[in-house]
Design a protein around this motif. Structure first.
Motif, mmCIF file in Angstrom:
data_model
loop_
_atom_site.group_PDB
_atom_site.id
_atom_site.type_symbol
_atom_site.label_atom_id
_atom_site.label_comp_id
_atom_site.label_asym_id
_atom_site.label_seq_id
_atom_site.Cartn_x
_atom_site.Cartn_y
_atom_site.Cartn_z
ATOM 1 N N LEU A 1 0.829 -1.202 0.000
ATOM 2 C CA LEU A 1 0.000 0.000 0.000
ATOM 3 C C LEU A 1 0.867 1.257 0.000
ATOM 4 N N ARG A 2 0.371 2.294 -0.630
ATOM 5 C CA ARG A 2 1.060 3.585 -0.540
ATOM 6 C C ARG A 2 0.959 4.144 0.865
ATOM 7 N N GLY A 3 -0.229 4.078 1.457
ATOM 8 C CA GLY A 3 -0.473 4.702 2.754
ATOM 9 C C GLY A 3 -0.990 6.121 2.599
ATOM 10 N N ASP A 4 -1.375 6.695 3.712
ATOM 11 C CA ASP A 4 -1.975 8.027 3.701
ATOM 12 C C ASP A 4 -0.972 9.088 4.137
ATOM 13 N N SER A 5 -1.390 10.327 4.061
ATOM 14 C CA SER A 5 -0.546 11.429 4.511
ATOM 15 C C SER A 5 -0.479 11.438 6.035
ATOM 16 N N ILE A 6 0.522 12.109 6.563
ATOM 17 C CA ILE A 6 0.707 12.121 8.014
ATOM 18 C C ILE A 6 -0.379 12.941 8.706
ATOM 19 N N LYS A 7 -0.927 13.933 8.022
ATOM 20 C CA LYS A 7 -2.045 14.702 8.540
ATOM 21 C C LYS A 7 -3.218 14.572 7.581
ATOM 22 N N HIS A 8 -4.390 14.277 8.141
ATOM 23 C CA HIS A 8 -5.583 14.117 7.311
ATOM 24 C C HIS A 8 -5.846 15.390 6.501
ATOM 25 N N GLY A 9 -6.029 15.208 5.196
ATOM 26 C CA GLY A 9 -6.328 16.339 4.332
ATOM 27 C C GLY A 9 -5.122 16.958 3.676
ATOM 28 N N GLU A 10 -3.918 16.638 4.163
ATOM 29 C CA GLU A 10 -2.708 17.187 3.545
ATOM 30 C C GLU A 10 -2.253 16.293 2.392
ATOM 31 N N PRO A 11 -1.535 16.860 1.422
ATOM 32 C CA PRO A 11 -1.008 16.034 0.328
ATOM 33 C C PRO A 11 -0.040 14.971 0.852
ATOM 34 N N TYR A 12 -0.071 13.827 0.225
ATOM 35 C CA TYR A 12 0.837 12.746 0.599
ATOM 36 C C TYR A 12 2.255 13.073 0.153
ATOM 37 N N LYS A 13 3.229 12.784 1.010
ATOM 38 C CA LYS A 13 4.637 12.923 0.658
ATOM 39 C C LYS A 13 5.379 11.661 1.072
ATOM 40 N N ALA A 14 6.195 11.140 0.172
ATOM 41 C CA ALA A 14 7.023 9.989 0.501
ATOM 42 C C ALA A 14 8.178 10.425 1.392
ATOM 43 N N GLU A 15 8.708 9.489 2.143
ATOM 44 C CA GLU A 15 9.899 9.750 2.933
ATOM 45 C C GLU A 15 11.117 9.918 2.010
ATOM 46 N N PRO A 16 12.138 10.648 2.462
ATOM 47 C CA PRO A 16 13.377 10.679 1.680
ATOM 48 C C PRO A 16 13.893 9.257 1.453
ATOM 49 N N ASP A 17 14.203 8.925 0.221
ATOM 50 C CA ASP A 17 14.640 7.579 -0.145
ATOM 51 C C ASP A 17 13.577 6.532 0.180
ATOM 52 N N GLY A 18 12.318 6.947 0.158
ATOM 53 C CA GLY A 18 11.229 5.997 0.352
ATOM 54 C C GLY A 18 10.539 5.699 -0.966
ATOM 55 N N ASN A 19 9.745 4.645 -0.975
ATOM 56 C CA ASN A 19 8.925 4.347 -2.141
ATOM 57 C C ASN A 19 7.761 5.324 -2.193
ATOM 58 N N THR A 20 7.523 5.891 -3.347
ATOM 59 C CA THR A 20 6.458 6.886 -3.471
ATOM 60 C C THR A 20 5.092 6.230 -3.600
ATOM 61 N N TYR A 21 5.009 5.198 -4.433
ATOM 62 C CA TYR A 21 3.733 4.531 -4.700
ATOM 63 C C TYR A 21 3.848 3.036 -4.455
ATOM 64 N N ALA A 22 2.692 2.384 -4.355
ATOM 65 C CA ALA A 22 2.680 0.935 -4.159
ATOM 66 C C ALA A 22 3.417 0.223 -5.295
ATOM 67 N N ARG A 23 3.330 0.767 -6.494
ATOM 68 C CA ARG A 23 4.065 0.159 -7.616
ATOM 69 C C ARG A 23 5.561 0.141 -7.334
ATOM 70 N N ASP A 24 6.093 1.208 -6.751
ATOM 71 C CA ASP A 24 7.517 1.253 -6.432
ATOM 72 C C ASP A 24 7.863 0.209 -5.368
ATOM 73 N N LEU A 25 6.994 0.052 -4.395
ATOM 74 C CA LEU A 25 7.198 -0.966 -3.365
ATOM 75 C C LEU A 25 7.202 -2.361 -3.990
ATOM 76 N N LEU A 26 6.292 -2.602 -4.917
ATOM 77 C CA LEU A 26 6.247 -3.899 -5.596
ATOM 78 C C LEU A 26 7.538 -4.171 -6.360
ATOM 79 N N LEU A 27 8.076 -3.141 -6.984
ATOM 80 C CA LEU A 27 9.325 -3.316 -7.718
ATOM 81 C C LEU A 27 10.472 -3.652 -6.773
ATOM 82 N N GLN A 28 10.484 -3.028 -5.576
ATOM 83 C CA GLN A 28 11.510 -3.366 -4.592
ATOM 84 C C GLN A 28 11.358 -4.824 -4.147
ATOM 85 N N ILE A 29 10.125 -5.247 -3.916
ATOM 86 C CA ILE A 29 9.886 -6.644 -3.524
ATOM 87 C C ILE A 29 10.295 -7.587 -4.641
ATOM 88 N N ASN A 30 9.991 -7.228 -5.874
ATOM 89 C CA ASN A 30 10.412 -8.055 -7.014
ATOM 90 C C ASN A 30 11.925 -8.228 -7.045
#
Length: 310
Positions: free
Chosen positions: A115-144
């Motif tokens: 899962l991508r997950g939600d933003s840290i504050k409800h209603g705010e735009p989602y931001k990935a962590e530095p050197d984190g996966n931005t989207y679930a697709r990126d996480l899947l590629l890391q798992i692959n």
């Protein structure tokens, strides 16, 4: 057998459910109290949510429900059932994600829900962590990559053992709140499937037409993996307002009217149970792969739904 194989090979509608890790400082009894009554219905797997940090009333960042990996390990050992921990992009670097996946692999837990997950504050735009996966697709590629024996620091540690993770992802019958429209959202879902997702579990919905339309549109865009409907029995009268706001979904007018006429939570729970039974019976009649129930500690409601639906 992996969860992907279960969803792909079933000839009749099966059953699975999701649980929440206990709040920080609480024990596992609430989890056992949810799981125990449902075991007689032969659940095929249990998904376990994960939660990133949020802001508390004092604007401090906290994690209220830690322990997804530990809970998954305990449940798998105690009940001898496949468990599917949620793995989030939000709140984690790719290196932290790798460590979690290594721990799960050591524990023999190889079913993952990405899962991508939600933003840290409800209603705010989602931001990935530095050197984190931005989207679930990126996480899947890391798992692959890990499934191919490719880790982040291979240049420092040499050849690594290949993992054998099997992954599911979320689908949104009424579209993800950040997507421009449903077709665009399904295009993103297709990218996740192309990146290795082997099945889809939907967000809760309260009108089965949304699910059937979603499946039809997914098939039209070339998504062939199983699409499992997620059902949430309403348990509190305030959820008539809370659920649409938090999950960006529609409650049918008949359901809204029935809930607003309830004077107590117990009455609302009965309405929610009856509505979920109606949904579930129709879905079973359409031979969906599984019914996936979001328990949220509503074990007795789920028992009533299962008894009436199968």
């Amino acid at each position: 057998m992996s969860v992907a194989e279960i969803t792909q090979n079933t000839k009749k509608t099966l059953f699975s459910f999701e649980i929440l890790p206990p709040l920080k400082g609480k024990g596992l009894e609430s989890i056992y109290n949810t799981i125990n009554p449902l075991m007689e219905f032969n659940p095929q797997f249990i998904t376990i949510t994960s939660h990133r940090e949020v802001y508390d009333a004092n604007n401090n960042r906290v994690r209220r429900r830690p322990g997804t990996v530990a809970v998954a390990a305990v449940v798998a050992q105690k009940y001898s059932i496949p468990v599917v921990p949620h793995i989030l992009c939000g709140g984690f670097s790719r290196k932290e994600t790798e460590y979690v996946l290594i721990d799960l692999n050591f524990l023999g837990i190889t079913d993952i829900f990405a899962l991508r997950g939600d933003s840290i504050k409800h209603g705010e735009p989602y931001k990935a962590e530095p050197d984190g996966n931005t989207y679930a697709r990126d996480l899947l590629l890391q798992i692959n990559d890990m499934n191919k024996g490719k880790y982040l620091d291979d240049e420092n540690f040499g050849a690594s053992l290949a993992t054998n993770f099997s992954c599911g992802v979320a689908g949104y019958p009424e579209k993800h709140y950040a997507a421009a429209d449903l077709d665009t959202d399904i295009a993103h879902l297709k990218a996740k499937v192309d990146a290795g997702a082997q099945y889809i579990i939907t967000q809760m919905f309260f009108e089965n037409a949304h699910y059937f339309n979603f499946v039809e549109k997914c098939r039209a865009q070339g998504i062939t993996v199983p699409i499992v409907p997620g059902i949430k029995p309403i348990g509190f009268k305030n959820q008539v307002d809370v659920l649409p706001r938090l999950f960006h979904l529609e409650l049918p007018q008949d359901l809204q009217n029935a809930l607003r006429n309830c004077e107590t939570d117990e009455a609302a729970k009965q309405v929610g149970t009856e509505w979920a039974i109606m949904q579930s019976k129709e879905l079973v009649a359409h031979n969906v792969p599984l019914l996936h129930l979001y328990t949220y500690s509503s074990a007795q409601q789920c028992v009533d739904i299962l008894k009436a639906s199968f």
